[in-house]
Design a protein around this motif. Sequence first.
Motif, PDB file in Angstrom:
ATOM      1  N   PRO A  54       0.798  -1.233   0.000  1.00 21.89           N
ATOM      2  CA  PRO A  54       0.000   0.000   0.000  1.00 21.89           C
ATOM      3  C   PRO A  54       0.833   1.287   0.000  1.00 21.89           C
ATOM      4  O   PRO A  54       0.484   2.250  -0.687  1.00 21.89           O
ATOM      5  CB  PRO A  54      -0.841  -0.105   1.273  1.00 21.89           C
ATOM      6  N   ALA A  55       1.931   1.326   0.722  1.00 20.43           N
ATOM      7  CA  ALA A  55       2.753   2.546   0.768  1.00 20.43           C
ATOM      8  C   ALA A  55       3.422   2.805  -0.581  1.00 20.43           C
ATOM      9  O   ALA A  55       3.433   3.945  -1.066  1.00 20.43           O
ATOM     10  CB  ALA A  55       3.789   2.442   1.876  1.00 20.43           C
ATOM     11  N   ARG A  57       2.395   1.630  -3.449  1.00 17.95           N
ATOM     12  CA  ARG A  57       1.320   1.897  -4.416  1.00 17.95           C
ATOM     13  C   ARG A  57       0.876   3.359  -4.323  1.00 17.95           C
ATOM     14  O   ARG A  57       0.583   3.985  -5.341  1.00 17.95           O
ATOM     15  CB  ARG A  57       0.146   0.950  -4.182  1.00 17.95           C
ATOM     16  N   ALA A  58       0.856   3.928  -3.114  1.00 14.91           N
ATOM     17  CA  ALA A  58       0.495   5.339  -2.950  1.00 14.91           C
ATOM     18  C   ALA A  58       1.539   6.234  -3.623  1.00 14.91           C
ATOM     19  O   ALA A  58       1.186   7.224  -4.277  1.00 14.91           O
ATOM     20  CB  ALA A  58       0.358   5.680  -1.474  1.00 14.91           C
ATOM     21  N   LEU A  59       2.820   5.902  -3.478  1.00 11.08           N
ATOM     22  CA  LEU A  59       3.873   6.673  -4.141  1.00 11.08           C
ATOM     23  C   LEU A  59       3.733   6.578  -5.658  1.00 11.08           C
ATOM     24  O   LEU A  59       3.845   7.580  -6.372  1.00 11.08           O
ATOM     25  CB  LEU A  59       5.260   6.188  -3.704  1.00 11.08           C
ATOM     26  N   ASP A  60       3.467   5.370  -6.160  1.00 11.89           N
ATOM     27  CA  ASP A  60       3.290   5.171  -7.593  1.00 11.89           C
ATOM     28  C   ASP A  60       2.079   5.960  -8.089  1.00 11.89           C
ATOM     29  O   ASP A  60       2.134   6.577  -9.158  1.00 11.89           O
ATOM     30  CB  ASP A  60       3.120   3.674  -7.900  1.00 11.89           C
ATOM     31  N   SER A  61       1.004   5.966  -7.320  1.00 13.23           N
ATOM     32  CA  SER A  61      -0.204   6.716  -7.714  1.00 13.23           C
ATOM     33  C   SER A  61       0.082   8.208  -7.782  1.00 13.23           C
ATOM     34  O   SER A  61      -0.415   8.896  -8.677  1.00 13.23           O
ATOM     35  CB  SER A  61      -1.345   6.453  -6.735  1.00 13.23           C
ATOM     36  N   GLU A  62       0.889   8.708  -6.848  1.00 17.68           N
ATOM     37  CA  GLU A  62       1.232  10.129  -6.890  1.00 17.68           C
ATOM     38  C   GLU A  62       2.062  10.443  -8.129  1.00 17.68           C
ATOM     39  O   GLU A  62       1.838  11.466  -8.793  1.00 17.68           O
ATOM     40  CB  GLU A  62       1.973  10.548  -5.621  1.00 17.68           C
ATOM     41  N   THR A  65      -0.339  10.497 -11.050  1.00 19.25           N
ATOM     42  CA  THR A  65      -1.168  11.704 -11.045  1.00 19.25           C
ATOM     43  C   THR A  65      -0.375  12.902 -11.552  1.00 19.25           C
ATOM     44  O   THR A  65      -0.861  13.673 -12.385  1.00 19.25           O
ATOM     45  CB  THR A  65      -1.709  11.978  -9.627  1.00 19.25           C
ATOM     46  N   GLU A 103      11.357   2.166  -3.079  1.00 16.50           N
ATOM     47  CA  GLU A 103      10.878   3.347  -2.354  1.00 16.50           C
ATOM     48  C   GLU A 103      11.799   4.543  -2.613  1.00 16.50           C
ATOM     49  O   GLU A 103      11.329   5.661  -2.858  1.00 16.50           O
ATOM     50  CB  GLU A 103      10.795   3.076  -0.855  1.00 16.50           C
TER      51      GLU A 103
END
Length: 191
Positions: A54-55, A57-62, A65, A103
């Motif tokens: 999840p962490a 994936r959040a970086l990848d999503s940012e 975006t 990361e």
Amino acid sequence: MRRAAGVMAAASLALPGPAPAIAQAPPVPPPAEQHTADCRAPVFATDQLVCADPALRALDSEVATLLAEAGPPAASRWIEAQDQWFLRRSRCAFAADHRACAEAAYRERLALLRPLDPALARQPVRCEPPGIAAIAIGLDRIVLVDRAGKVAGAAAADAGESSWQPFLTATRRKATFAIRTSAGDAQRCRR
């Protein structure tokens, strides 16, 4: 005599002739170009890691975006092309510290892609050769600013303890900044 017949039989098997037809598999096409993890059908080991964490994936999503909003940054002396960064990020799969490497890769890319905070003080600098007009130092990055006021490069302030090798490093010693790419391109700037 028996031995001679055995040798003759073996020799006849080695005689040239038409080779038997062997079915060949069609060549595997290269993967589709991507700039971030494809969590719908992750192919790369680093994509699989990112999609399951999840962490990360959040970086990848940012990253996704920011790329959707502004597009990939133009490659330059101080900016690694997005596809090259993605390829290096994918190679983290070969590192013993796969997750830490991935990361650090995302943190480095975000240092470049995140908008520059207007409240962040830009320190004018003189560089040899010229091209960088100012340097802005944030908590998470050191940003190179060109004469037009645009981001000309960014180095993550801390890569952490990982095997990730940043594309751009910028270190400060008193009034001097040493800027270096992983390819060995270097420049010194003074405040």
